[in-house]
Design a protein around this motif. Structure first.
Motif, short mmCIF file in Angstrom:
data_model
loop_
_atom_site.label_atom_id
_atom_site.label_comp_id
_atom_site.label_asym_id
_atom_site.label_seq_id
_atom_site.Cartn_x
_atom_site.Cartn_y
_atom_site.Cartn_z
N ASP A 325 13.63 15.70 -18.75
CA ASP A 325 12.43 15.89 -17.68
C ASP A 325 12.92 15.48 -16.22
O ASP A 325 14.13 15.22 -16.17
N MET A 326 12.03 15.94 -15.42
CA MET A 326 12.41 15.33 -13.89
C MET A 326 13.11 14.28 -13.83
O MET A 326 13.83 13.71 -13.07
N THR A 327 12.37 13.13 -14.29
CA THR A 327 12.78 11.56 -14.26
C THR A 327 14.47 11.51 -14.84
O THR A 327 14.91 10.73 -13.85
N GLN A 328 14.58 12.14 -15.90
CA GLN A 328 15.81 12.10 -16.26
C GLN A 328 16.82 12.94 -15.48
O GLN A 328 18.04 12.09 -15.38
N LEU A 329 16.35 14.03 -14.99
CA LEU A 329 17.21 14.68 -13.88
C LEU A 329 17.48 13.76 -12.78
O LEU A 329 18.66 13.75 -12.09
N ILE A 330 16.34 13.14 -12.32
CA ILE A 330 16.62 12.27 -10.87
C ILE A 330 17.80 11.13 -11.41
O ILE A 330 18.49 10.40 -10.68
N MET A 331 17.53 10.62 -12.70
CA MET A 331 18.37 9.40 -13.29
C MET A 331 19.79 10.03 -13.20
O MET A 331 20.72 9.24 -12.89
N ILE A 332 19.93 11.26 -13.58
CA ILE A 332 21.33 11.87 -13.56
C ILE A 332 21.92 11.91 -12.15
O ILE A 332 23.02 11.42 -11.81
N VAL A 333 20.98 12.23 -11.28
CA VAL A 333 21.35 12.47 -9.89
C VAL A 333 22.11 11.08 -9.32
O VAL A 333 23.03 10.84 -8.69
N ALA A 334 21.04 9.87 -9.40
CA ALA A 334 21.44 8.51 -9.28
C ALA A 334 22.79 7.99 -9.88
O ALA A 334 23.82 7.57 -9.15
N THR A 335 22.91 8.25 -11.03
CA THR A 335 24.11 7.49 -11.89
C THR A 335 25.32 8.47 -11.41
O THR A 335 26.53 7.83 -11.31
N ALA A 336 25.18 9.67 -11.43
CA ALA A 336 26.42 10.53 -10.99
C ALA A 336 26.91 10.21 -9.52
O ALA A 336 28.07 10.04 -9.36
N THR A 337 25.81 10.02 -8.74
CA THR A 337 26.37 9.69 -7.49
C THR A 337 27.00 8.31 -7.38
O THR A 337 28.07 8.21 -6.82
N LEU A 338 26.56 7.73 -8.07
CA LEU A 338 27.20 6.20 -7.97
C LEU A 338 28.38 6.04 -8.72
O LEU A 338 29.51 5.49 -8.51
N GLY A 339 28.47 7.00 -9.98
CA GLY A 339 29.55 7.14 -10.80
C GLY A 339 30.50 7.65 -10.15
O GLY A 339 31.94 7.41 -10.21
N SER A 340 30.42 8.86 -9.31
CA SER A 340 31.45 9.63 -8.63
C SER A 340 32.10 8.71 -7.41
O SER A 340 33.05 8.56 -7.16
N PHE A 341 31.30 7.64 -7.11
CA PHE A 341 31.79 6.60 -6.12
C PHE A 341 32.88 5.81 -6.75
O PHE A 341 33.93 5.57 -6.02
#
Ligand code: ASP
Length: 424
Positions: A325-341
Motif C-alpha cells: 500500500d501507499m504507506t509501505q511505498l513511502i516506507m520503502i522510499v525512506a528506508t532506501a534513501t537512508l540505506g543508499s546513504f
C-alpha cells in the motif's frame, strides 16, 4: 612492434578500456567457464585502484575543507546533501514506475531453499548517524569505512583552518595536497593496466554466468535497464547537469563515459572514485568542488542503488503476491534513501540493503536469493553507473550555485585530456 606500441599509446584511455571490455566478452563467450581463470586480472586491477582510494579521499577532503574554509564547505555540503537526497527519491520513484510498467516478479516461483543466516535489520536514522562517527580512525582505515574516514577528514580539515599558527596550517595543507598528488600519480601507473583488468573481469563474468541465466528475469532486467537509462539521461544529464548545472549534455555524457565504463566493469563505486575524479576534472569542475563533492558523493550518494531497491522490493512483493500500500511505498522510499546513504560502494551492496528493506516490510528476506545469481551481470553494473554519474551531475550544480561559475567550455576541457595523455 614499436609501431604497434606507438599507435596503442595514442589511443585514448576510454577506447583502450572499451577494447578490453569487448575482448573480455568475446573471450568469455569463446572460452566459456574456464574463462574464470582470467578473473585474477580483474581482481588485481580492482586492488590496484582501491589501494589509492583511502589516502586519496582523506587527503582530498582535508585539503578541500582546510583550504576552502568552513563557510564555503558548509554551502557545498548543504547543497549537495539536498541534491543527493532529492536525486535518490526521484530515482526510487522512477524505479517504482518501471517496476509497475514491466510487471516485475509475476510468474516467478519463490525459492525458499536458501536461508539468510544473519537477518539484516532496516537502518534507522539514528544508526546511520551513529555509524558516521568513527570511534577509532585506524579501525575505520583498516576496514575501509569510507564514511567514517570522510567524517574524520572533515574534522581534521576544519581544525587546520582554526589553528592559531598559520604557518603550520599552510604546511599541513601542503603535505596533504602533496599526498593527494602522489596518489594521483600512482593511479596514473595503474591506469595502464585497466584495459587488461577489465578484460579479465568481463571474460570471467560472461564465461561463468552467461546471459541464459537472466532470461527468466527479463521483465526485471528490462525495468532495471529502463530505470538506469531514464535516470542517466533524463535526470542526471538533462535535469541536473544541463538544466541546473548548465553543462552541455554532450559534454556531460562524454566526460562521464570513462567512469561509466569502469563502473560497469568493476561494479564498485569505491574503485571508480579515482576515475570519476579525473572525469570531473575533464568536465571542468574546479578542484575545490571536485575534491569535496566527488568523494562525498561516492560515499553517500547512490541513486542507482536507491532505484534498484525500489524495483527489487516491488519484484519480491509480486513474487509472493503481496500488494504494497501507499504507506509501505513511502516506507520503502525512506528506508532506501537512508540505506543508499549508508551502503558501501562495493559489488552487491544493494542486495544487503535489500534484505534490510524486506525485513522492515515483513517480506520474506530469503527472496533476495532470486536476484543474487545474476546481480553481477546487469543490475549491479547498472546501479554503479548511476551511482557515479549522479555525483558528477551534482558536482556541476554545486559548481554553478556555490562557485557561481559553470564548467569550462568543452574545448577547454578537451585540453585537459590532451595534457593528461601526454603526461602518461
Ligand atoms: N555496486 C554498487 C556501487 O559500488 C553498490 C551496490 O551494490 O548498489 O556503487
Amino acid at each position: 612492434m614499436g609501431g604497434i606500441w606507438k599507435t596503442y599509446k595514442k589511443i585514448s584511455v576510454f577506447y583502450k578500456v572499451l577494447g578490453g571490455f569487448v575482448m573480455g566478452i568475446v573471450l568469455g563467450i569463446v572460452i566459456g567457464p574456464p574463462a574464470a581463470n582470467l578473473q585474477f586480472l580483474g581482481l588485481i586491477m580492482v586492488r590496484l585502484v582501491s589501494m589509492v582510494v583511502l589516502p586519496l579521499v582523506m587527503s582530498m577532503i582535508v585539503v578541500a575543507v582546510g583550504d576552502v574554509g568552513g563557510k564555503s564547505v558548509g554551502k557545498m555540503g548543504a547543497l549537495s546533501t539536498i541534491m543527493f537526497t532529492l536525486s535518490s527519491i526521484i530515482a526510487i520513484g522512477i524505479g517504482f514506475g518501471f517496476a509497475f510498467i514491466f510487471n516485475v516478479g509475476y510468474g516467478i516461483e519463490p525459492d525458499v531453499a536458501w536461508e539468510i543466516t544473519q537477518a539484516a535489520a532496516a537502518p534507522t536514522v539514528m544508526d546511520t548517524i551513529i555509524n558516521v562517527v568513527p570511534n577509532n580512525i585506524f579501525a575505520a582505515l583498516t576496514s575501509a569505512d569510507l564514511m567514517q574516514v570522510l567524517a574524520f577528514s572533515i574534522f581534521v580539515g576544519a581544525a587546520i583552518t582554526m589553528m592559531p599558527n598559520k604557518k603550520h596550517s599552510a604546511m599541513l595543507i601542503d603535505v596533504f595536497s602533496a599526498v593527494g598528488d602522489v596518489m594521483q600519480k600512482v593511479l596514473s601507473f595503474v591506469m595502464g593496466f585497466m584495459p587488461i583488468g577489465v578484460m579479465g573481469i568481463m571474460a570471467w563474468l560472461i564465461g561463468t554466468q552467461g546471459l541464459g541465466a537472466i532470461l527468466e528475469f527479463a521483465p526485471f532486467i528490462g525495468a532495471i535497464l529502463a530505470t538506469t537509462v531514464v535516470l542517466h539521461l533524463g535526470v542526471h544529464t538533462f535535469l541536473f547537469a544541463f538544466l541546473l548545472g548548465r553543462v552541455p549534455m554532450g559534454h556531460f555524457l562524454k566526460s562521464g563515459k570513462e567512469p561509466a565504463l569502469f563502473a560497469w566493469a568493476t561494479n564498485s563505486s569505491y574503485a571508480t572514485l579515482p576515475v570519476a575524479m579525473t572525469a570531473a576534472q575533464k568536465m571542468g569542475i574546479s578542484d575545490k568542488i571536485r575534491n569535496f563533492i566527488i568523494p562525498y558523493g561516492i560515499v553517500v550518494n547512490m541513486d542507482g542503488t536507491a532505484a534498484y531497491l525500489g524495483v527489487a522490493t516491488i519484484f519480491i512483493a509480486n513474487v509472493y503476491g503481496i500488494q504494497l500500500d501507499m504507506t509501505q511505498l513511502i516506507m520503502i522510499v525512506a528506508t532506501a534513501t537512508l540505506g543508499s546513504f549508508g551502503a558501501a560502494g562495493v559489488p552487491g551492496a544493494a542486495v544487503v540493503m535489500l534484505s534490510a528493506v524486506l525485513a522492515m516490510l515483513d517480506l520474506p528476506q530469503e527472496a533476495v536469493v532470486l536476484l543474487l545469481g545474476f546481480d553481477r551481470l546487469i543490475p549491479g553494473p547498472a546501479r554503479t553507473v548511476n551511482n557515479i554519474n549522479g555525483d558528477l551531475a551534482v558536482a556541476s550544480i554545486v559548481q554553478r550555485f556555490v562557485e557561481k561559475t559553470t564548467v569550462k567550455k568543452p574545448e577547454d576541457a578537451a585540453l585537459v585530456e590532451v595534457e593528461e595523455e601526454t603526461v602518461r
